[in-house]
Write a protein that holds these residues in place. Structure first.
Motif, PDB file in Angstrom:
ATOM      1  N   LYS A   1       0.814  -1.213   0.000  1.00 13.36           N
ATOM      2  CA  LYS A   1       0.000   0.000   0.000  1.00 13.36           C
ATOM      3  C   LYS A   1       0.845   1.260   0.000  1.00 13.36           C
ATOM      4  O   LYS A   1       0.416   2.301   0.502  1.00 13.36           O
ATOM      5  CB  LYS A   1      -0.970   0.001   1.190  1.00 13.36           C
ATOM      6  N   ASP A   2       2.056   1.164  -0.546  1.00 16.56           N
ATOM      7  CA  ASP A   2       2.873   2.373  -0.630  1.00 16.56           C
ATOM      8  C   ASP A   2       3.109   2.801  -2.074  1.00 16.56           C
ATOM      9  O   ASP A   2       3.874   3.736  -2.319  1.00 16.56           O
ATOM     10  CB  ASP A   2       4.212   2.171   0.091  1.00 16.56           C
ATOM     11  N   THR A   3       2.476   2.129  -2.987  1.00 16.68           N
ATOM     12  CA  THR A   3       2.536   2.521  -4.382  1.00 16.68           C
ATOM     13  C   THR A   3       1.158   2.349  -4.989  1.00 16.68           C
ATOM     14  O   THR A   3       0.514   1.319  -4.787  1.00 16.68           O
ATOM     15  CB  THR A   3       3.550   1.676  -5.174  1.00 16.68           C
ATOM     16  N   VAL A   4       0.714   3.344  -5.690  1.00 16.67           N
ATOM     17  CA  VAL A   4      -0.578   3.277  -6.366  1.00 16.67           C
ATOM     18  C   VAL A   4      -0.345   3.631  -7.829  1.00 16.67           C
ATOM     19  O   VAL A   4       0.488   4.480  -8.139  1.00 16.67           O
ATOM     20  CB  VAL A   4      -1.614   4.207  -5.700  1.00 16.67           C
ATOM     21  N   TRP A   5      -1.050   2.938  -8.692  1.00 12.12           N
ATOM     22  CA  TRP A   5      -0.902   3.153 -10.121  1.00 12.12           C
ATOM     23  C   TRP A   5      -2.220   3.610 -10.738  1.00 12.12           C
ATOM     24  O   TRP A   5      -3.299   3.337 -10.186  1.00 12.12           O
ATOM     25  CB  TRP A   5      -0.479   1.847 -10.811  1.00 12.12           C
ATOM     26  N   LEU A   6      -2.108   4.246 -11.871  1.00 12.62           N
ATOM     27  CA  LEU A   6      -3.269   4.568 -12.679  1.00 12.62           C
ATOM     28  C   LEU A   6      -2.959   4.122 -14.104  1.00 12.62           C
ATOM     29  O   LEU A   6      -2.123   4.725 -14.781  1.00 12.62           O
ATOM     30  CB  LEU A   6      -3.593   6.062 -12.649  1.00 12.62           C
ATOM     31  N   GLN A   7      -3.589   3.045 -14.510  1.00 16.42           N
ATOM     32  CA  GLN A   7      -3.443   2.557 -15.872  1.00 16.42           C
ATOM     33  C   GLN A   7      -4.472   3.268 -16.726  1.00 16.42           C
ATOM     34  O   GLN A   7      -5.666   3.208 -16.444  1.00 16.42           O
ATOM     35  CB  GLN A   7      -3.673   1.048 -15.928  1.00 16.42           C
ATOM     36  N   MET A   8      -3.987   3.935 -17.756  1.00 13.59           N
ATOM     37  CA  MET A   8      -4.877   4.705 -18.624  1.00 13.59           C
ATOM     38  C   MET A   8      -4.786   4.146 -20.038  1.00 13.59           C
ATOM     39  O   MET A   8      -3.712   4.130 -20.644  1.00 13.59           O
ATOM     40  CB  MET A   8      -4.474   6.186 -18.610  1.00 13.59           C
TER      41      MET A   8
END
Length: 123
Positions: free
Chosen positions: A75-82
């Motif tokens: 929970k220390d990296t969040v991604w946004l795949q677009m």
């Protein structure tokens, strides 16, 4: 808490891009995560959010079916795949977190923001 977004760039319409956000500084704190964008001359828009529990991510109508928010186990990296990017997706994208129990879909609830990363989609 510190947040650092990366992964922006110049792409063509229809291309994909994945943004990353590293979160540090508040170990053992529960926080909801969001991606917010701001295009030139427009208001900030919350495009995707994920609660601490990791269930029921939220998406703006403009992002549904094209964007996916995810995070790692720590929970220390969040991604946004677009995917299927459009010129109207051009904006500075920010990751943000909030630590209260307020709804994840309200942009005003996000209290900690990182520096943005620019996404430019050419037609």
């Amino acid at each position: 808490v510190q947040l650092q977004a990366s992964g922006g760039g110049l792409v063509q319409a229809g291309d994909s891009l994945r943004l990353s956000c590293e979160i540090s500084g508040r170990a053992f704190s529960a926080y909801d995560m969001g991606w917010i964008r701001q295009a030139t001359g427009k208001e900030r828009e919350l495009v995707a959010a994920m609660p601490w529990r990791g269930d029921r991510p939220w998406y703006a109508n403009s992002a549904k079916g094209r964007f996916t928010i995810s995070r790692n186990q720590a929970k220390d990296t969040v991604w946004l795949q677009m995917n299927s990017l459009k010129p109207e997706d051009t904006a500075v994208y920010y990751c943000a977190v909030k630590m209260d129990a307020s709804p994840i879909y309200r942009i005003s609830n996000y209290e900690h923001w990182g520096q943005g990363t620019l996404v430019t989609v050419s037609s």
